[in-house]
Design an enzyme around this catalytic site. Structure first.
Site, short mmCIF file in Angstrom:
data_model
loop_
_atom_site.label_atom_id
_atom_site.label_comp_id
_atom_site.label_asym_id
_atom_site.label_seq_id
_atom_site.Cartn_x
_atom_site.Cartn_y
_atom_site.Cartn_z
N GLU A 1 -3.00 7.41 -4.69
CA GLU A 1 -3.24 6.51 -3.88
C GLU A 1 -2.99 5.52 -4.62
O GLU A 1 -3.36 5.00 -5.74
CB GLU A 1 -4.51 6.00 -2.45
CG GLU A 1 -4.33 4.51 -2.38
CD GLU A 1 -5.72 4.98 -1.27
OE1 GLU A 1 -5.69 5.28 -0.57
OE2 GLU A 1 -6.86 4.00 -2.61
N TYR B 1 1.01 -1.14 -0.39
CA TYR B 1 -0.02 0.10 -0.20
C TYR B 1 0.98 1.28 -0.18
O TYR B 1 1.83 1.14 0.90
CB TYR B 1 -0.73 0.06 1.32
CG TYR B 1 -1.61 1.34 1.63
CD1 TYR B 1 -2.74 0.87 0.47
CD2 TYR B 1 -1.15 2.20 2.08
CE1 TYR B 1 -4.04 2.63 1.02
CE2 TYR B 1 -2.25 3.42 2.02
CZ TYR B 1 -3.32 3.47 1.24
OH TYR B 1 -3.66 4.61 1.32
#
Length: 370
Positions: A183, A101
């Protein structure tokens, strides 16, 4: 403005961030040609500006023409968290060892960007464990900082310079496009140690979009959404029956996701913004009143620059003018919150100390009304 995945990946490609080969479409005729160009197998991915696609069945593997003819129309007709499919992305599958992530977001309270990285990806940020969180000033990330983050999440060998490169390119997007969030979730760690962006999310600052005409092509607005923009706030119409109102894109988006996770169906994303006035909030309620499906309003607002009494005054005026006759479930915290609670004491607004309680209340109300 929240970009769809395929739009975010177009931006990634412009900045040299590697992504799987993919083609977006909005009808099956175009998609049939795209499928031939890509070749099986590939993944069919619903394009909506909300999370939770995987759990909702909005991402499907496709191995042949028969599967494609069945799955593509199903996904094109799908709604997720009240948001109808806007496009479909066909994307080649990638074989990888691990999911990571990585994100940068604008931390308004500290007036800086913050990097979040983790050795676990593919889930919502709230579920990401073993997080590394690093404040990076105005968004630029130097190579030393990026390398330290890479090592903290356990990366080794040639993956470290790949991670440094990816993070610095992502940081460049946040700075040059004035993004509130950039992101990649998940980042795929391939067998050769290189990295690939399997998904992408970019949220830009609506107040800065006028400086970026190159981003206009990503705007898809309804009549009400255009009216909201002219009035100085952000509105995104959804397909549910509970209007979600707050201040700050991150706060409103997390409230929307929490509502959906608790069985509620959002009717809109409404961010009154940092420069909200009683008049602009009243205009926002005017637009909500035009959404015939709305049965209740959920307010989650933290008073900082915007005083909660500003919002309370707008609701009182809307009640007095008979603009709205809907139950309102609100959590108001921060500047002048006690005063605003007193102002709304004898109205249809029900006050709560936590957003979770407000969400439970509004979902029960709407279910009761049928």
């Amino acid at each position: 403005m929240r970009l769809l995945e395929y739009q975010a990946k177009e931006l990634f490609a412009q900045y040299g961030i590697k992504t799987p080969k993919g083609i977006s479409s909005k009808n099956i005729e175009q998609a049939r040609n795209d499928a031939k160009q890509l070749g099986y197998p590939f993944v069919i991915k619903v394009q909506v500006p909300v999370g939770g696609r995987g759990k909702a069945g909005g991402i499907q593997k496709c191995h042949n023409d028969d599967e494609f003819e069945i799955k593509y129309p199903q996904l094109l007709d799908m709604s997720i968290k009240g948001e109808k499919t806007r496009a479909i992305l066909l994307e080649k599958m990638a074989e990888y060892e691990k999911e990571l992530y990585l994100s940068l977001f604008l931390n308004r309270s500290k007036r800086c960007y913050t990097v979040i990285a983790s050795s676990e990806g593919g889930v919502e940020i709230e579920s990401v464990k073993n997080q590394v969180i690093r404040e990076v000033g105005l968004g630029d990330v130097d190579a030393q900082t990026a390398e330290e983050i890479a090592k903290q999440i356990g990366l080794q060998g040639k993956t470290i310079p790949d991670f440094v490169d990816m993070l610095q390119r992502l940081a460049k997007i946040t700075v040059e496009k004035e993004a509130e969030l950039a992101e990649i979730n998940p980042v795929a760690l391939l067998k050769d140690g290189s990295l690939l962006a399997l998904d992408g999310k970019v949220v830009t600052d609506d107040n800065a979009n006028f400086r970026h005409p190159e981003m206009d092509k990503y705007q898809e607005k309804t009549e009400l959404e255009e009216r909201a923009e002219k009035s100085g706030f952000t509105l995104v119409e959804l397909d549910g029956n509970i209007a979600v109102v707050g201040n700050g894109a991150g706060l409103v988006m997390s409230t929307l996701d929490m509502l959906a996770d608790n069985g509620g169906k959002p009717a809109c994303f409404l961010d009154v913004g940092g420069g909200a006035t009683t008049e602009s909030v009243y205009e926002a309620l005017t637009l909500v009143s035009k959404m015939k499906k709305v049965k209740a309003i959920l307010v989650n607002l933290y008073g900082g620059i915007v005083k909660t009494t500003t919002v309370a005054a707008a609701f009182i005026k809307a009640y007095d003018d008979k603009l709205i006759d809907l139950p309102v479930y609100a959590r108001l915290m921060g500047s002048e919150s006690e005063k605003s609670k007193e102002m709304l004491k004898n109205t249809r607004t029900k006050m709560f100390d936590s957003v979770e309680d407000a969400i439970n209340g509004v979902v029960m109300e709407v279910n009761k009304r049928g």
